[in-house]
Structures are given as structure tokens and as C-alpha cells.
Write an enzyme that holds these catalytic residues in place. Structure first.
Site, PDB file in Angstrom:
ATOM      1  N   PHE A  35     -30.535  33.868  63.684  1.00 21.65           N
ATOM      2  CA  PHE A  35     -29.316  34.084  62.894  1.00 21.65           C
ATOM      3  C   PHE A  35     -28.573  32.752  62.739  1.00 21.65           C
ATOM      4  CE2 PHE A  35     -24.686  35.348  62.862  1.00 21.65           C
ATOM      5  CZ  PHE A  35     -24.659  35.562  61.488  1.00 21.65           C
ATOM      6  N   THR A  36     -28.254  32.122  63.848  1.00 20.09           N
ATOM      7  CA  THR A  36     -27.669  30.773  63.780  1.00 20.09           C
ATOM      8  C   THR A  36     -28.617  29.739  64.380  1.00 20.09           C
ATOM      9  OG1 THR A  36     -26.496  31.307  65.823  1.00 20.09           O
ATOM     10  CG2 THR A  36     -25.234  31.444  63.784  1.00 20.09           C
ATOM     11  N   VAL A  58     -32.107  40.811  69.890  1.00 22.28           N
ATOM     12  CA  VAL A  58     -31.776  41.259  71.250  1.00 22.28           C
ATOM     13  C   VAL A  58     -31.163  42.662  71.253  1.00 22.28           C
ATOM     14  CG1 VAL A  58     -29.414  40.349  71.486  1.00 22.28           C
ATOM     15  CG2 VAL A  58     -30.972  40.211  73.429  1.00 22.28           C
ATOM     16  N   TYR A 144     -15.963  39.193  68.933  1.00 19.99           N
ATOM     17  CA  TYR A 144     -16.590  38.267  69.883  1.00 19.99           C
ATOM     18  C   TYR A 144     -15.972  38.440  71.270  1.00 19.99           C
ATOM     19  CZ  TYR A 144     -18.237  33.702  71.685  1.00 19.99           C
ATOM     20  OH  TYR A 144     -18.831  32.704  72.424  1.00 19.99           O
ATOM     21  N   TYR A 158     -23.901  47.107  86.303  1.00 20.04           N
ATOM     22  CA  TYR A 158     -25.335  47.145  86.650  1.00 20.04           C
ATOM     23  C   TYR A 158     -25.553  46.567  88.052  1.00 20.04           C
ATOM     24  CZ  TYR A 158     -27.699  48.852  82.467  1.00 20.04           C
ATOM     25  OH  TYR A 158     -28.186  49.652  81.462  1.00 20.04           O
TER      26      TYR A 158
END
Ligand code: NAD
Ligand code: UDP
Length: 317
Positions: A35-36, A58, A144, A158
Site C-alpha cells: 500500500f505504501t 495483514v 490511526y 492476548y
């Protein structure tokens, strides 16, 4: 030799990290959806038989057996992460879920590239890890900031619920060679403008501050963090405490390049943080003597040389 997955490995920081991990004798798999990121940043590594490149998003599940995962996949420049805000949140949140699920299944250690943006427009200065931040949850930066905050929560949960070995680093503004000329972040913008003799675009009055870290210091901090004791999860700030206004940054770049570019003032984007400086007391204590080594002028000279060569090559073509 460790087998290591780097998501976002074809990006600015990821490409430096892949190179460093290979140099340390590891077997590296770089996952990126470009993407970037760009193949050009890692193309020189493709001849190395211990390097593999996977085109993969991802946000989609991915299975591989590795010892460690560095999760960097996410656009970092405001221009890019605001281009498709929903995708940005998905990348942070679903990316974290997929990579944490993988780490849990294969019992890998996993490091999250979090950000100083979790502090938002901070009311506490400098920012220690204990500060909870001041983020607008519905502003233009929230895709973001909140994505990264949610990822931190996923990492901690997790760890607590499933014993996954996690590491969270909060990266402050990092710059250096291999940034894209059209990346949109301030250091690359000013340098490219100066080298091309174009106006240098200061947003707002230029009195807002940032603390700029050279990329080699970040990569060193990241690998040291990964090597810390399993009981240490972070979050930990990784940045250079040298704090500068955007006007100071512009004048340093004008001074080094000797450009005739003029400074122009443009509207300040919404929710643009007024100040940023990392408190790196914890990093100094935990990361085995880690200290940012490259100060702004020295790092700018390296970065200006990089862009000078890149732009000359592009012109020749
Ligand atoms: P970058 O945009 O150059 O790199 C991001 C990489 O992730 C790119 O290669 C991009 O193609 C890839 N990517 C994006 N979305 C993806 C997806 N859905 N699936 C797979 N790959 C995807 O940015 P960077 O400066 O190298 O930042 C790397 C990481 O470090 C990011 O997670 C960023 O949030 C974090 N970070 C960077 C800074 C900084 O100043 N550079 C500061 C704080 C945090
Ligand atoms: N900025 C600027 N001119 C530019 C690009 C950015 O003055 O051409 C300012 C921006 O408003 C912000 C600072 O520089 O105050 C850092 O911006 P960047 O996008 O690099 O990073 P972030 O805001 O995410 O820290």
C-alpha cells in the site's frame, strides 16, 4: 538462526529492519501488501537465500512457522492513513488479531509497532508510558490513533488471557533514507521541497513541536526490545528527546541544503498535536544501554544525501 516475520517489511522502517535482521544472521520473511511500501526498498535483499517476500494483506489470516513476529503493517503518514480510514482501522485491529492469533498458535514472540499517537495531543509533556493520552475518538486522526490504541489493548489481552509473549513499543516521529518523496510526512516534504527549490510548506504557525528520531536508532531499539526478558511487555517509548518546532526543522534543512526555497504558511490540519517529546527513562533502563545516537543535523544530512541521489536518478530516467 531465528526465523522472523516482519509485516509491513517493504515500508520505510520495515525495510531497514529486514536488512538489520538479515545482517544479524536471521531468516527473514517480509509480508506486505505494498500500500505504501515498495519492492524497490527490499529488492536488493531478494538475492539473499534467507530472505522471502510475501504479497499478503495483514487483514487476511496468514499461517507460517516463525520464532518472532514484528508487526509493522500500517500506513504511518497522515496523508496515507487518512486516504482510506476504514482500511487503516482494519489494518491495525484485524492485523493485530491475525498476527496475535498466529503468535498464540505457533508460540512466537510478537512485537507491536505502536506510536506516540496513542498520546494524541498530549496535556503532559514530555510523555511517559504511564500517560493515558488525549485523543479525539472521532477526529481525522482517530482511524490511526484509535486503531493503534485498540491494537495495544489486544496485545495486552492476548498476553494476559493466552500467555502470548508480547512487546509493545511506542515509536516517536522517525525519519531517514528510504522514505518516499511523496510520503507526506514533514521531514521528507521539507527536504524534497528544498532540493527542488519549491516553497517549504509549514502547516499552521510552525511553532508546533516534534522530536525526530533517526531510523537506525529505532531499529536498534526495536531489536533490543524483542530481546528483553519475556516478563517485560512494555509499552516502552522509543524516540529521540531532541524537540524542535517545524520552523526550526525548516531552517535547519534550508541551512544544510543552501536552497533558495521560501517558507510558506498553510492551514494547520485538524487535531494536529501541538507538542511531542518522549520520556525515554524506561528505554534507557530496560534496553541494555540503548540511547539515540544520531542527532538531528547528522541524520538530516544522511537523509538529504539520500533524497538528492534519488531525485537525480529519477530526473535522469
Ligand atoms: P510505511 O507506510 O512506510 O510502512 C508501512 C508498511 O505497511 C508499508 O510497506 C505498507 O505497504 C504496509 N501495509 C500497510 N497496510 C498493510 C496491510 N493491510 N497489509 C500488509 N501490509 C500493509 O510506514 P513506516 O514509517 O515504515 O511505519 C512502520 C510502522 O511503524 C507502522 O506500523 C507505523 O504505525 C509505525 N510507526 C512509525 C512511525 C514513524 O515515524 N515512522 C512512528 C510511529 C509508529
Ligand atoms: N507539517 C508541516 N508541513 C508539511 C507536513 C507536515 O508543517 O509539509 C507539520 C504537521 O502539521 C505536523 C508536523 O509537521 O505538525 C509533523 O507532521 P507529520 O505528518 O510528519 O507527523 P505527525 O503529525 O503524525 O507527527
Amino acid at each position: 538462526m531465528k526465523r522472523i516475520l516482519v509485516t509491513g517489511g517493504a515500508g520505510f522502517v520495515g525495510s531497514h529492519l529486514c536488512e538489520s535482521l538479515l545482517n544479524q544472521g536471521n531468516d527473514v520473511v517480509c509480508l506486505d501488501n505494498f500500500f505504501t511500501g515498495k519492492k524497490e526498498k527490499i529488492i536488493h535483499l531478494l538475492d539473499n537465500k534467507y530472505f522471502e517476500l510475501v504479497r499478503q494483506d495483514v487483514t487476511m489470516p496468514y499461517y507460517i512457522e516463525v520464532d518472532e513476529i514484528y508487526n509493522l503493517a500500517c500506513p504511518a503518514s497522515p496523508v496515507h492513513y487518512q486516504y482510506n480510514p476504514i482500511k487503516t482501522i482494519k489494518t491495525s485491529v484485524m492485523g493485530a488479531i491475525n498476527m496475535l492469533g498466529l503468535a498464540k498458535r505457533i508460540k512466537a514472540k510478537i512485537l507491536q509497532a505502536s506510536t506516540s499517537e496513542v498520546y494524541g495531543d498530549p496535556e503532559l509533556h514530555p510523555q511517559p508510558e504511564s500517560y493515558w493520552g488525549h485523543v479525539n475518538p472521532i477526529g481525522i486522526r482517530s482511524c490511526y490513533d484509535e486503531g493503534k490504541r485498540c491494537a495495544e489493548s489486544l496485545f495486552i489481552n492476548y498476553h494476559q488471557q493466552n500467555n502470548v509473549k508480547i512487546k509493545i513499543i511506542r515509536i516517536f516521529n522517525t525519519y531517514g533514507p528510504k522514505m518516499e518523496p511523496d510520503d507526506g510526512r514533514v521531514v521528507s516534504n521539507f527536504i524534497v521541497q528544498a532540493l527542488q527549490g519549491n516553497d517549504i510548506t509549514i502547516f499552521g504557525d510552525g511553532k508546533q513541536t516534534r522530536s525526530f528520531q533517526y531510523v537506525s536508532d529505532l531499529v536498534e531499539g526495536m531489536t533490543r526490545m524483542m530481546a528483553t526478558d519475556d516478563s517485560f511487555t512494555g509499552p516502552i517509548n522509543i524516540g529521540n528527546p531532541g524537540e524542535f518546532t517545524m520552523l526550526e526543522l525548516a531552517s535547519e534543512i534550508i541551512n544544510i541544503t543552501g536552497t533558495k526555497s521560501k517558507i510558506v504558511y498553510m492551514p494547520l490540519p485538524k487535531d494536529d498535536p501541538t507538542q511531542r517529546q518522549p520520556d525515554i527513562t524506561l528505554a534507557r533502563e530496560i534496553l541494555n544501554g540503548w540511547e539515540p545516537k544520531v542527532q538531528l543535523r547528522e541524520g538530516l544530512i544522511q537523509t538529504i544525501n539520500y533524497f538528492d541521489e534519488l531525485l537525480s536518478n529519477q530526473k535522469e530516467k
